[in-house]
Design an enzyme around this catalytic site. Structure first.
Site, PDB file in Angstrom:
ATOM      1  N   CYS A 144      30.525   6.497  12.833  1.00 26.47           N
ATOM      2  CA  CYS A 144      31.140   5.654  11.797  1.00 26.47           C
ATOM      3  C   CYS A 144      30.359   5.765  10.487  1.00 26.47           C
ATOM      4  O   CYS A 144      29.259   5.221  10.373  1.00 26.47           O
ATOM      5  CB  CYS A 144      31.156   4.214  12.292  1.00 26.47           C
ATOM      6  SG  CYS A 144      31.620   3.003  11.044  1.00 26.47           S
ATOM      7  N   CYS A 203      29.229   2.488   8.984  1.00 29.15           N
ATOM      8  CA  CYS A 203      28.117   1.879   9.708  1.00 29.15           C
ATOM      9  C   CYS A 203      26.788   2.473   9.254  1.00 29.15           C
ATOM     10  O   CYS A 203      25.798   1.756   9.082  1.00 29.15           O
ATOM     11  CB  CYS A 203      28.292   2.064  11.212  1.00 29.15           C
ATOM     12  SG  CYS A 203      29.782   1.301  11.874  1.00 29.15           S
TER      13      CYS A 203
END
Length: 106
Positions: free
Chosen positions: A43, A46
């Site tokens: 991600c 993230c």
């Protein structure tokens, strides 16, 4: 030295167990896409958010708990029936939640 305790977990059941173990404490839970063997999350948001979240942890109170939770691989996360989406109502990663806030209504 940090004024908080950090716990790293992977998956919904491990997350719920960590929350239960720290019942009564203020818990900050950070949900992130799982990391590979080289420590990189699938991600990109993230990856970008983690240093910002960690910087903010410098300001949490003594005795707080920070749970870093890896939600799984991308196909699992994208499944609308995964436990994080169904039971915790998460809609995105990264997500930062605070548990343990007491509300008193008079």
């Amino acid at each position: 030295m940090a004024g908080y305790k950090e716990v790293s977990v992977s998956g919904y059941e491990d997350f719920m167990q960590a929350v239960e173990q720290h019942n009564g404490k203020t818990v900050f839970a950070y949900f992130s896409g799982s990391k590979d063997a080289e420590g990189k999350s699938w991600c990109p948001d993230c990856v970008q958010a983690e240093p910002v979240v960690r910087e903010g942890l410098k300001h949490v109170g003594e005795g707080c708990v920070f749970i870093y939770c890896q939600v799984g691989e991308k196909p699992y996360w994208k499944d609308p029936n995964n436990d994080f989406r169904k039971k915790l109502k998460l809609t995105a990663v990264p997500t930062l939640l605070k548990y343990g806030t007491v509300s008193i209504f008079l």
